[in-house]
Structures are given as structure tokens and as C-alpha cells.
Design a protein around this motif. Structure first.
Motif, PDB file in Angstrom:
ATOM      1  N   LYS A   1     -85.959  13.844  52.906  1.00 19.29           N
ATOM      2  CA  LYS A   1     -85.580  13.686  54.307  1.00 19.29           C
ATOM      3  C   LYS A   1     -84.863  12.351  54.505  1.00 19.29           C
ATOM      4  O   LYS A   1     -83.867  12.250  55.188  1.00 19.29           O
ATOM      5  CB  LYS A   1     -86.845  13.704  55.170  1.00 19.29           C
TER       6      LYS A   1
ATOM      7  N   TYR B   1     -84.855   3.118  67.861  1.00 21.92           N
ATOM      8  CA  TYR B   1     -84.584   3.247  66.442  1.00 21.92           C
ATOM      9  C   TYR B   1     -85.511   2.363  65.605  1.00 21.92           C
ATOM     10  O   TYR B   1     -86.068   2.800  64.603  1.00 21.92           O
ATOM     11  CB  TYR B   1     -83.131   2.880  66.145  1.00 21.92           C
ATOM     12  N   LEU B   2     -85.668   1.124  66.016  1.00 21.12           N
ATOM     13  CA  LEU B   2     -86.483   0.188  65.225  1.00 21.12           C
ATOM     14  C   LEU B   2     -87.978   0.383  65.468  1.00 21.12           C
ATOM     15  O   LEU B   2     -88.798  -0.261  64.820  1.00 21.12           O
ATOM     16  CB  LEU B   2     -86.115  -1.253  65.566  1.00 21.12           C
TER      17      LEU B   2
ATOM     18  N   PHE C   1     -76.364   0.045  64.277  1.00 17.21           N
ATOM     19  CA  PHE C   1     -76.232  -0.852  65.413  1.00 17.21           C
ATOM     20  C   PHE C   1     -75.524  -2.128  64.970  1.00 17.21           C
ATOM     21  O   PHE C   1     -75.756  -2.625  63.871  1.00 17.21           O
ATOM     22  CB  PHE C   1     -77.609  -1.230  65.968  1.00 17.21           C
TER      23      PHE C   1
ATOM     24  N   GLN D   1     -82.463  -3.446  59.347  1.00 16.53           N
ATOM     25  CA  GLN D   1     -82.794  -2.086  59.781  1.00 16.53           C
ATOM     26  C   GLN D   1     -81.813  -1.615  60.845  1.00 16.53           C
ATOM     27  O   GLN D   1     -81.325  -0.491  60.803  1.00 16.53           O
ATOM     28  CB  GLN D   1     -84.196  -2.073  60.376  1.00 16.53           C
ATOM     29  N   ALA D   2     -81.559  -2.511  61.796  1.00 19.32           N
ATOM     30  CA  ALA D   2     -80.651  -2.155  62.883  1.00 19.32           C
ATOM     31  C   ALA D   2     -79.259  -1.856  62.333  1.00 19.32           C
ATOM     32  O   ALA D   2     -78.608  -0.907  62.754  1.00 19.32           O
ATOM     33  CB  ALA D   2     -80.591  -3.281  63.907  1.00 19.32           C
TER      34      ALA D   2
ATOM     35  N   MET E   1     -85.590  -6.813  60.682  1.00 23.68           N
ATOM     36  CA  MET E   1     -85.247  -6.026  61.856  1.00 23.68           C
ATOM     37  C   MET E   1     -83.733  -5.895  61.972  1.00 23.68           C
ATOM     38  O   MET E   1     -83.214  -4.830  62.306  1.00 23.68           O
ATOM     39  CB  MET E   1     -85.813  -6.687  63.108  1.00 23.68           C
TER      40      MET E   1
ATOM     41  N   GLN F   1     -78.519  -0.783  59.390  1.00 24.65           N
ATOM     42  CA  GLN F   1     -78.563   0.503  58.697  1.00 24.65           C
ATOM     43  C   GLN F   1     -78.542   1.668  59.675  1.00 24.65           C
ATOM     44  O   GLN F   1     -78.022   2.727  59.375  1.00 24.65           O
ATOM     45  CB  GLN F   1     -79.819   0.595  57.831  1.00 24.65           C
ATOM     46  N   GLY F   2     -79.122   1.422  60.841  1.00 22.39           N
ATOM     47  CA  GLY F   2     -79.127   2.472  61.848  1.00 22.39           C
ATOM     48  C   GLY F   2     -77.822   2.575  62.597  1.00 22.39           C
ATOM     49  O   GLY F   2     -77.710   3.352  63.531  1.00 22.39           O
TER      50      GLY F   2
ATOM     51  N   LEU G   1     -81.776   0.655  70.469  1.00 25.01           N
ATOM     52  CA  LEU G   1     -82.217  -0.191  69.358  1.00 25.01           C
ATOM     53  C   LEU G   1     -83.743  -0.171  69.266  1.00 25.01           C
ATOM     54  O   LEU G   1     -84.310  -0.065  68.176  1.00 25.01           O
ATOM     55  CB  LEU G   1     -81.705  -1.613  69.584  1.00 25.01           C
TER      56      LEU G   1
END
Lengths: 374, 328
Positions: free
Chosen positions: A108, B49-50, A39, A33-34, A30, A36-37, B46
Motif C-alpha cells: 500500500k 496529512y501529517l 506540500f 514528511q510534508a 515533519m 513527501q506529501g 497539512l
């Protein structure tokens, strides 16, 4: 940090072990992922906030404090060791992660992932390293004089020096207690007709050829009546929080009746309604009012195991109480918060011959409920 | 996902509903301006997104429930759609996990089947009703009533917002029963054998008053955020957002100051209920009826005003303690 390790993995392990967080690999994913996004990459406090959101699941302050402390500790150490390498490491470590994802994903995915590829390494190189290195220095310098002053004392990290009793240190959690009360069931159908008996209804339709009305039956009611007796003597003080939890969950559980009384060392003549008040009920008045098929007695006491030694009076008086109340109740069980190895050669050992005694942990509680259910 | 930009919550003022005491529509729909803290906005983003549920905790009345609606409102404003998909699910002590997915009206189906079987229906039902009856019987889906989660999964265009309100009210195993559906984002309707898969991953907001401890397996999958009680300045901002231009600044400041003071002093026990933001707003709504000077008097003499004090302090002990505190 070796280059083969995934990013921030050391940090994850450190937080898992040192901060006492129960983290799983899923929670590490998690975080990745965060990141990479986009955050938690702009600054250290940003990263801290994201970690906190993902990993801390309660508002209790000891856990939060410990988390904050470990977080700062890790990065202070880390920056002292290799402050310059961080940027490169982060960049190198993050990149294979993205590539892997890109090769897997469709067109995509590549287009959306492109932004993080360029942004995280660059943005993490600039703000994270410089803002925090001066930070750590400025924190470290004032710490040195205080350390000098206390030269005679052995240096001790904070978390080892001070022990805090938090509810998570109990051998059984509130949730486990709640779940176990449920084993204690003696369901009886009673009261108004509120439930549909599907089988009987179908049977009736078959017989009459048409559905006229459903067959109703009374719903199940739990008829177990619990008498919880809690020892409130001095040796039980450390376990007061735990017994409070047990009382609170018992009140919320759906037993037919649940009464709590207190005693000191052994029940004799009177049982007290509150731990610290003189309101009391006479034992020989209370017992005849119990429903002998439904009532179970659960005693929470160390039975003399905390202090050790054998107290013959205690054993004798406990035996008297058990004998006195046996005709009025269905079952007895005893929960002892002292570990069972320590019952040996104490009054507890003798008392455990009279009443089924269980250690007050998850297994013991479960076993006690099972023995009460019989 | 769709070709639109990824969703992002901002909590900015320009997307907020404009309250006016005349506009009953907003009050009816429970729409109020909502001023989230920066951290809360980040937590929401968050979670979006997650694709994880956001678990909110905090004192009663601090705006846990209103957040979900505020997000939906902002999205509908920004994306210029009339009603952004928003599905509230209010949990009660008897709620079961399956009710959030769907309920199947088996009794209704049995009744219809019986009616057709006996031929009496021609005497009792009108032409149109008979037509409907047969349509219902032919379509297995017509006895399904979707719950909030079922509706959210069936939403096709946009990521729906799903509010699971006060999850701790239900049975202690309730959260665990929801785990699979939330994780896999699909479920099966056992009566028809149909599988419902989420077309758009829902944005799940869960609130809890922490009356019961939530299971670890459930907590592990959530993003946890504790809504703190707002600071003085933020309280003033919140009040101003709710009553724009109708109150004098001095009055608001005085009221908030008095309120914070009461919050600190007016609790006799450590764990007793503290007055919350929603109670402050109720109180100000009352003050709003008076001209400024009179309202100031009311603020200053709050302790003597038994009925108004009852809007803020909810036990007799707390009220008495507060009154004593002011005298002493």
C-alpha cells in the motif's frame, strides 16, 4: 551541500541557528514528511509557508519577521553559490529518502508513495530554480547602489545591528512564573462541604453494612496571602515589562490574596498603589491588617546593584522597613533582576544579609518560592 | 487506511451550507458558510496529512471554532455520508484532560451493587429495570461515559474531526496532559484495564485565545496558524455568502466600509477588543430587516444609534471615542 546530507538539512540548521527558532529534529522530520506529501514543493513561497506553519508557533511579529528575513537570506546565498546544482541535488537527495521508505513499507505504501517520487524532483527542478534566480538578481541589483552610497559605514547585517527587546529575552518565561506561583501553597480545608472523602466513606460502608450517603468534607483553599512590593525607580526601568508580567500572572494565580504595591528605591512611610500615580497607603496602617501566619512579602528591586556602589542610607532604611514589618508577616524574599555576580561591593550585598535575596531568573524564582513556603 | 482517496479540505463554495433565514435547522446546528483563506486551507490539509493537531489563534469572533464544523460539513457533502464524525470538546476552566477520554460512573456502580446486595430492589424496581440493573453490573463497560477524544478514537470508518475549543481556558498543565494521548493515539481505561486505540487517526483542530501561554512541548507538535482579520473584499464575500441575494451590493459595500472604519477608530486603547467578523454579521442580520434605503440611513447614522452601536463596540469609552471621532 554534500551529497550525503539529507535534503534541506543545511537549511534547517541555518534556520535553527540564525533565525533563533528552537527547532528539534522532530520538526525537521515533519518538514520532510510534508515535502513527501507534496506540500511546499511548488514554489519558494510555498515552501516558506509550510516552514512557517510547522516551525513558527506564535503570531508575534519580531519572530515572524526574523524568520522571513532568514529564509530569504538563506535562499539568496544558496542560489548565488550553486544555482544550477540545486535541481540535481534535490532530486538525488530526495530519492534515497523515498527508497528507504518504500522498502520498509507494505504494498500500500509503495502505491501511495509513487506519486511523490516522480512529482517532487520534476516539479521542484522547474519552478524553484528559475523563478527564484531572476528574483534574487532583481533584488540584488537595487541593493548595490545603496551599499555604494553608504561606503563609509561598515557593512552590517540587519539582525546584529538592531537589538529588539522581546519577551523571550527575559531570564524567566511567563509560564515558568505561573508554574512557580503554584509552589506557594498553604492549603486549608475551609468553606462548604463539597468534596467526597472516599476513605471515610468506605469506612462508613464497612461499619454500617450499607451505603447510605457519602462523607463530605470542605475542599482545599489556598490561604497564602502575598504582598508584592515592586521597585519603580529609574534603575528598574529595563525590568518593567518583566515585573508587569509577574503582576499579571500573580493576579491569575489562585492565592488567597495578592496585593501589589510600588515604591522607589526603598519602602519608606508610604507604598504606592500604581507605579505612576500618587495614590498611596501608609505602611504603618497597612502592616497591622496583614495576617501574620499567612502573609509573605516578595520584593522586586535591584537593591542598588544596577548603579553599583554602597549607599548607607538605602541599607539603613531598608533594614528599618524589614524590622518594622517582620512581626506582621511570615516570610520575606527579595528578587533581584541584576545578576548575582554584580551584587558584590554594592548595597545589594549588604541588603542580601538582611533578607534572603535571589536572582530573578528561573532558578532564583523557584528558590524564592521555596523559601517563602517554609 | 481505507481505500478511499486521502482526505482533502477545499473550502469551496459548492460544499457550503446554503443559508436562508427560514432554515432554522442550520442556525440550530451552527452551520454557516465558511470562507477560508487559501493559506488556511493549506494549513488544514497539512495537518490532515501529517496527522498533527492544527492550533488556531486569532481575534475573538474571527471564526476559529466554526472551521472544524465547516470541514466536517464539507467532508459529509463530498463523501455523501449523512453525518461525518465530528466531536467538539469545549474546554472550561475546570476541565481535566481525562474528561476528554472518558468518565467512569463509580458512584452509579456502587449504587447498583448495593441495591443488589440488599434485596430491597425487588420492592422498588420494575421487572424491566431489574433486568437492566443486572445487565449493567455484568458489563464493565456500561459505567463508562466516553468523552470527545474517547469517541473520536473509537470511530471506525472515517477519520473523525475532533475540535478542542479554547484550550487556553483550562489549567496551564492541561495541554501537557493531553500530549501522550494525542501522540500515541491510544489510552487505557484504568477501571476496566481496556486499551482504546484510535482506529482512524483523528483530525485535531485546537483553538486558543492566547489567554495563557501554551507549553513548548505542546506547541512543538502542533501546526500553528494565526487567522488574520479578513480584508475588505473578503468581508464582502463573507457577507454575501451568509445573505445570498437578499441584500443589495451597494448596501453591503457601504456597511462593510462603515464597519472597517469603526474597527479602526472605535478602539480607545491599543489592546481593547476590536469588532470582529461575527459582530459584522450580527449587524447585517439586523440591517436585513429593513428596506435598502432605510438600511442605508441606519449605516450613515450609526454613531447616533446607541443601541445598535452597542452591537459593535463593547465599552463605553470605545463608543464615546467613536462618536467624538465622527464629530471632530
Amino acid at each position: 551541500m554534500s551529497k550525503s546530507k539529507p535534503p534541506l538539512f543545511d537549511f534547517f540548521i541555518f534556520m535553527e541557528e540564525e533565525a533563533g527558532l528552537s527547532l528539534t529534529i522532530d520538526q525537521y522530520h515533519m518538514l520532510l514528511q510534508a515535502l513527501q506529501g507534496g506540500f511546499g514543493i511548488s514554489s519558494r513561497s510555498d515552501l516558506k509557508q509550510v516552514c512557517r506553519l510547522l516551525w513558527i508557533k506564535s503570531s508575534s511579529s519580531p519572530q515572524v519577521e526574523r524568520f522571513e528575513q532568514c529564509f530569504e537570506q538563506y535562499f539568496e546565498q544558496y542560489f548565488q553559490e550553486n544555482s544550477q546544482n540545486l535541481a540535481q541535488n534535490l532530486a538525488q537527495n530526495l530519492e534515497p529518502q523515498f527508497q528507504k521508505k518504500n522498502s520498509k513499507g507494505s504494498k500500500k505504501a509503495t502505491s501511495t508513495d509513487k506519486t511523490p517520487i516522480t512529482s517532487p524532483p520534476s516539479s521542484s527542478t522547474t519552478p524553484v530554480a528559475p523563478t527564484t534566480t531572476p528574483d534574487s538578481k532583481s533584488v540584488n541589483y537595487p541593493q548595490i547602489p545603496t551599499a555604494m552610497r553608504g561606503e563609509l559605514l561598515p557593512e552590517q547585517p540587519f539582525r546584529e545591528g538592531r537589538y529588539q527587546l522581546t519577551p523571550r529575552d527575559f531570564p524567566i518565561t511567563q509560564r515558568q512564573i505561573q508554574q512557580n506561583w503554584r509552589y506557594l501553597r498553604r492549603p486549608i480545608r475551609e468553606g462548604g462541604l463539597t468534596e467526597i472523602d472516599i476513605e471515610a466513606t468506605v469506612e462508613q460502608i464497612i461499619q454500617e453494612g450499607v451505603f447510605l450517603q457519602p462523607v463530605l468534607i470542605p475542599s482545599h483553599v489556598n490561604r497564602v496571602e502575598m504582598l508584592l512590593l515592586i521597585d519603580d525607580s529609574n534603575s528598574m526601568i529595563p525590568f518593567r515589562l518583566l515585573s508587569q508580567k509577574i503582576v499579571a500572572t500573580l493576579q491569575a494565580s489562585r492565592l488567597g490574596k495578592a496585593d501589589t504595591y510600588y515604591f522607589r528605591n526603598f519602602p519608606r512611610d508610604y507604598l504606592y498603589l500604581h507605579p505612576r500615580h500618587p495614590d498611596a497607603t501608609k505602611i504603618n496602617e497597612l502592616l497591622p491588617k496583614l495576617h501574620c501566619n499567612r502573609t509573605v512579602i516578595l520584593i522586586i528591586s535591584d537593591a542598588g546593584a544596577a548603579r553599583g556602589g554602597i549607599n548607607r542610607d538605602r541599607i539603613k532604611l531598608t533594614e528599618e522597613f524589614v524590622e518594622q514589618s517582620t512581626p506582621y508577616v511570615r516570610h520575606f524574599a527579595w528578587l533581584n533582576p541584576i545578576p548575582s555576580q554584580r551584587w558584590q561591593y554594592t548595597s545589594a550585598e549588604a541588603i542580601s544579609q538582611l533578607v534572603p535575596m535571589f536572582e530573578l531568573n528561573h532558578q532564583g524564582f523557584k528558590a524564592a518560592m521555596r523559601s517563602l513556603k517554609l | 487506511m481505507s481505500n478511499t482517496k486521502p482526505l482533502e479540505y477545499t473550502g469551496e463554495q459548492k460544499y457550503q451550507p446554503k443559508p436562508g433565514s427560514q432554515n432554522t435547522e442550520f442556525i440550530k446546528r451552527g452551520l454557516y458558510p465558511y470562507l477560508p483563506s487559501e493559506e488556511l486551507v493549506k494549513a488544514v490539509n497539512l495537518a490532515i496529512y501529517l496527522q498533527r493537531p492544527l492550533l488556531l489563534q486569532g481575534e475573538p469572533g474571527c471564526g476559529k471554532t466554526l472551521l472544524a464544523r465547516a470541514i466536517a460539513y464539507e467532508f459529509s457533502k463530498r463523501l455523501r455520508v449523512k453525518n461525518y464524525p465530528y466531536f467538539p470538546w469545549n474546554i472550561k476552566s475546570t476541565t481535566r484532560a481525562k474528561e476528554g477520554l472518558y468518565t467512569y460512573d463509580a458512584v452509579g456502580r456502587l449504587r447498583d451493587a448495593q441495591l443488589v446486595g440488599t434485596n430491597y430492589y425487588k420492592d422498588y424496581l420494575k421487572e424491566e429495570e431489574i433486568k437492566k440493573l443486572f445487565e449493567r453490573l455484568q458489563n464493565p463497560d456500561s459505567y463508562i461515559k466516553w468523552g470527545a477524544l474517547g469517541n473520536a478514537f473509537r470511530e471506525e470508518k472515517r477519520r473523525p474531526i475532533l475540535l478542542i475549543d479554547e484550550i487556553d481556558k483550562a489549567d496551564i498543565d492541561f495541554p501537557n496532559d493531553l500530549l501522550l494521548e494525542l501522540e500515541e493515539q491510544c489510552f487505557q481505561v484504568t477501571e476496566t484495564g481496556e486499551t482504546i486505540e484510535a482506529k482512524q487517526p483523528p483530525i485535531v483542530i485546537i483553538t486558543s485565545n492566547n489567554e495563557k501561554e501554551l507549553p513548548d512541548a505542546f506547541l512543538r507538535r502542533c501546526i500553528f496558524y494565526y487567522i488574520e482579520f479578513p480584508k475588505n473584499d473578503d468581508l464582502i464575500k463573507i457577507v454575501n455568502a451568509h445573505f445570498p441575494s437578499s441584500l443589495e451590493m451597494d448596501l453591503v459595500e457601504a456597511a462593510v466600509e462603515r464597519f472597517v472604519d469603526l474597527r479602526e477608530k472605535g478602539t480607545s486603547r491599543k489592546d481593547s477588543k476590536k469588532a470582529s467578523t461575527s459582530e459584522l454579521l450580527d449587524w447585517i442580520r439586523w440591517l436585513n430587516r429593513y428596506p435598502t434605503e432605510e438600511a442605508m440611513d441606519i449605516i450613515n447614522n450609526l454613531a447616533e444609534n446607541q443601541s445598535l452601536l452597542g452591537a459593535l463596540l463593547k465599552t463605553k469609552e470605545d463608543q464615546e471615542r467613536y462618536q467624538d471621532n465622527l464629530k471632530g
